[in-house]
Design a protein around this motif. Structure first.
Motif, PDB file in Angstrom:
ATOM      1  N   GLY A   1       0.801  -1.219   0.000  1.00 13.11           N
ATOM      2  CA  GLY A   1       0.000   0.000   0.000  1.00 13.11           C
ATOM      3  C   GLY A   1       0.829   1.262   0.000  1.00 13.11           C
ATOM      4  N   GLN A   2       2.040   1.202  -0.576  1.00 13.27           N
ATOM      5  CA  GLN A   2       2.919   2.368  -0.553  1.00 13.27           C
ATOM      6  C   GLN A   2       2.962   3.124  -1.879  1.00 13.27           C
ATOM      7  N   ASP A   3       2.364   2.588  -2.934  1.00 15.43           N
ATOM      8  CA  ASP A   3       2.414   3.241  -4.240  1.00 15.43           C
ATOM      9  C   ASP A   3       1.286   4.258  -4.381  1.00 15.43           C
ATOM     10  N   ALA A   4       1.652   5.499  -4.707  1.00 13.27           N
ATOM     11  CA  ALA A   4       0.665   6.572  -4.848  1.00 13.27           C
ATOM     12  C   ALA A   4      -0.079   6.419  -6.171  1.00 13.27           C
ATOM     13  N   ALA A   5      -1.405   6.486  -6.095  1.00 12.26           N
ATOM     14  CA  ALA A   5      -2.249   6.368  -7.282  1.00 12.26           C
ATOM     15  C   ALA A   5      -3.256   7.509  -7.287  1.00 12.26           C
ATOM     16  N   ARG A   6      -3.808   7.774  -8.478  1.00 10.54           N
ATOM     17  CA  ARG A   6      -4.819   8.821  -8.605  1.00 10.54           C
ATOM     18  C   ARG A   6      -5.954   8.312  -9.475  1.00 10.54           C
ATOM     19  N   GLY A   7      -7.090   8.968  -9.347  1.00  6.57           N
ATOM     20  CA  GLY A   7      -8.224   8.618 -10.186  1.00  6.57           C
ATOM     21  C   GLY A   7      -9.090   9.832 -10.455  1.00  6.57           C
ATOM     22  N   THR A   8      -9.822   9.742 -11.543  1.00  7.25           N
ATOM     23  CA  THR A   8     -10.818  10.742 -11.905  1.00  7.25           C
ATOM     24  C   THR A   8     -12.070   9.985 -12.311  1.00  7.25           C
ATOM     25  N   ASP A   9     -13.173  10.251 -11.662  1.00  5.32           N
ATOM     26  CA  ASP A   9     -14.465   9.685 -12.040  1.00  5.32           C
ATOM     27  C   ASP A   9     -15.335  10.814 -12.589  1.00  5.32           C
ATOM     28  N   ILE A  10     -15.927  10.566 -13.747  1.00  4.46           N
ATOM     29  CA  ILE A  10     -16.834  11.539 -14.355  1.00  4.46           C
ATOM     30  C   ILE A  10     -18.200  10.883 -14.478  1.00  4.46           C
ATOM     31  N   ALA A  11     -19.161  11.381 -13.703  1.00  5.44           N
ATOM     32  CA  ALA A  11     -20.536  10.879 -13.782  1.00  5.44           C
ATOM     33  C   ALA A  11     -21.248  11.653 -14.881  1.00  5.44           C
ATOM     34  N   VAL A  12     -21.754  10.917 -15.877  1.00  5.55           N
ATOM     35  CA  VAL A  12     -22.396  11.533 -17.033  1.00  5.55           C
ATOM     36  C   VAL A  12     -23.856  11.084 -17.095  1.00  5.55           C
ATOM     37  N   VAL A  13     -24.765  12.031 -17.172  1.00  2.00           N
ATOM     38  CA  VAL A  13     -26.189  11.746 -17.328  1.00  2.00           C
ATOM     39  C   VAL A  13     -26.587  12.204 -18.721  1.00  2.00           C
ATOM     40  N   TYR A  14     -27.240  11.310 -19.470  1.00  2.00           N
ATOM     41  CA  TYR A  14     -27.660  11.625 -20.840  1.00  2.00           C
ATOM     42  C   TYR A  14     -28.959  10.882 -21.122  1.00  2.00           C
ATOM     43  N   GLY A  15     -29.985  11.637 -21.521  1.00  2.37           N
ATOM     44  CA  GLY A  15     -31.298  11.028 -21.716  1.00  2.37           C
ATOM     45  C   GLY A  15     -31.759  10.386 -20.414  1.00  2.37           C
ATOM     46  N   LYS A  16     -32.125   9.100 -20.493  1.00  2.00           N
ATOM     47  CA  LYS A  16     -32.538   8.357 -19.293  1.00  2.00           C
ATOM     48  C   LYS A  16     -31.429   7.455 -18.794  1.00  2.00           C
ATOM     49  N   SER A  17     -30.204   7.676 -19.273  1.00  2.00           N
ATOM     50  CA  SER A  17     -29.071   6.827 -18.914  1.00  2.00           C
ATOM     51  C   SER A  17     -28.038   7.597 -18.110  1.00  2.00           C
ATOM     52  N   ALA A  18     -27.200   6.829 -17.402  1.00  2.00           N
ATOM     53  CA  ALA A  18     -26.086   7.398 -16.651  1.00  2.00           C
ATOM     54  C   ALA A  18     -24.936   6.403 -16.672  1.00  2.00           C
ATOM     55  N   ALA A  19     -23.722   6.910 -16.569  1.00  2.00           N
ATOM     56  CA  ALA A  19     -22.529   6.077 -16.532  1.00  2.00           C
ATOM     57  C   ALA A  19     -21.419   6.869 -15.863  1.00  2.00           C
ATOM     58  N   ILE A  20     -20.349   6.158 -15.511  1.00  2.00           N
ATOM     59  CA  ILE A  20     -19.151   6.804 -14.975  1.00  2.00           C
ATOM     60  C   ILE A  20     -17.983   6.448 -15.874  1.00  2.00           C
ATOM     61  N   ILE A  21     -17.244   7.469 -16.295  1.00  2.00           N
ATOM     62  CA  ILE A  21     -15.964   7.268 -16.969  1.00  2.00           C
ATOM     63  C   ILE A  21     -14.920   7.292 -15.859  1.00  2.00           C
ATOM     64  N   ARG A  22     -14.161   6.221 -15.720  1.00  2.00           N
ATOM     65  CA  ARG A  22     -13.117   6.157 -14.688  1.00  2.00           C
ATOM     66  C   ARG A  22     -11.750   6.170 -15.354  1.00  2.00           C
ATOM     67  N   ILE A  23     -10.907   7.091 -14.904  1.00  2.00           N
ATOM     68  CA  ILE A  23      -9.522   7.208 -15.336  1.00  2.00           C
ATOM     69  C   ILE A  23      -8.694   7.020 -14.068  1.00  2.00           C
ATOM     70  N   ALA A  24      -7.865   5.982 -13.986  1.00  2.00           N
ATOM     71  CA  ALA A  24      -7.161   5.711 -12.735  1.00  2.00           C
ATOM     72  C   ALA A  24      -5.836   5.021 -12.995  1.00  2.00           C
ATOM     73  N   GLY A  25      -4.919   5.164 -12.045  1.00  2.00           N
ATOM     74  CA  GLY A  25      -3.647   4.470 -12.139  1.00  2.00           C
ATOM     75  C   GLY A  25      -2.590   5.068 -11.240  1.00  2.00           C
ATOM     76  N   LEU A  26      -1.389   4.506 -11.328  1.00  2.00           N
ATOM     77  CA  LEU A  26      -0.268   5.007 -10.547  1.00  2.00           C
ATOM     78  C   LEU A  26       0.044   6.434 -10.967  1.00  2.00           C
ATOM     79  N   GLN A  27       0.365   7.282 -10.001  1.00  2.00           N
ATOM     80  CA  GLN A  27       0.663   8.674 -10.322  1.00  2.00           C
ATOM     81  C   GLN A  27       1.858   8.787 -11.265  1.00  2.00           C
ATOM     82  N   SER A  28       2.799   7.849 -11.185  1.00  2.00           N
ATOM     83  CA  SER A  28       3.959   7.877 -12.073  1.00  2.00           C
ATOM     84  C   SER A  28       3.578   7.568 -13.517  1.00  2.00           C
TER      85      SER A  28
END
Length: 198
Positions: free
Chosen positions: A153-180
């Motif tokens: 648990g020593q490796d620094a990681a980051r993430g970005t979640d984008i919740a998108v609502v369109y019409g009657k649908s929704a989803a999350i775009i997830r961008i994640a990984g080691l900061q390096s």
């Protein structure tokens, strides 16, 4: 490790995390969450694909990622996954999570993902909800976060979640990984390519 599989790439059943997320979502709905959208709506044009990027789609959602990344088998509840080639399992990835509440409010959509990460990711530190303009979307919210991964648990990681609502649908775009392997500017460039086909 648990933080690696649940934060950037969940696998299998989430059991207690889903139950906690459901409870949180019910509370958020009862509390009447609102806001987070541009009242004028988003523009309908698709952003250009940056040089050196590959365009991808999952249903109505389109996005782009570095051309060296490879599409792979998405985990349960996901519609798409692409990963940077690396020896470790948490280098960098982008994907579309479809197993989210299908509601018209991105705050509610993002709350479940944030709760699951908070319960399962080591050192999870979440930033604020930030409204985002996504072409073709009704509403969208972006949340950036950091966490720890690796055997100890020593490796620094980051993430970005984008919740998108369109019409009657929704989803999350997830961008994640080691900061390096996923500098902030790369996460921003990927996020800037997200759009909904109209």
């Amino acid at each position: 490790m648990r933080a690696v599989t649940t934060a950037p790439r969940p696998r299998g059943s989430a059991g207690p995390a889903r139950a906690a997320a459901a409870a949180l979502l019910a509370g958020a709905l009862l509390a009447g969450c609102g806001g987070g959208a541009d009242p004028k709506g988003a523009a309908s044009s698709t952003p250009p694909v940056p040089a050196g990027f590959t365009q991808a789609s999952a249903g109505e959602l389109t996005f782009a990622y570095p051309s060296g990344w490879k599409a792979g088998a998405p985990p349960d509840g996901w519609a798409y996954l692409a990963e940077a080639p690396a020896a470790g399992s948490a280098a960098a990835r982008v994907g579309v999570i479809k197993e989210v509440p299908q509601v018209p409010e991105p705050k509610v959509v993002i709350a479940g993902a944030s709760t699951a990460l908070r319960l399962n990711a080591t050192g999870y530190d979440r930033g604020p909800n930030r409204p985002m303009r996504i072409p073709g979307a009704t509403k969208a919210i972006r949340v950036d976060y950091t966490y720890k991964t690796g055997k100890a648990g020593q490796d620094a990681a980051r993430g970005t979640d984008i919740a998108v609502v369109y019409g009657k649908s929704a989803a999350i775009i997830r961008i994640a990984g080691l900061q390096s392997d996923l500098p902030t500017d790369l996460a921003d460039r990927i996020a800037g390519t997200v759009a909904v086909r109209t």
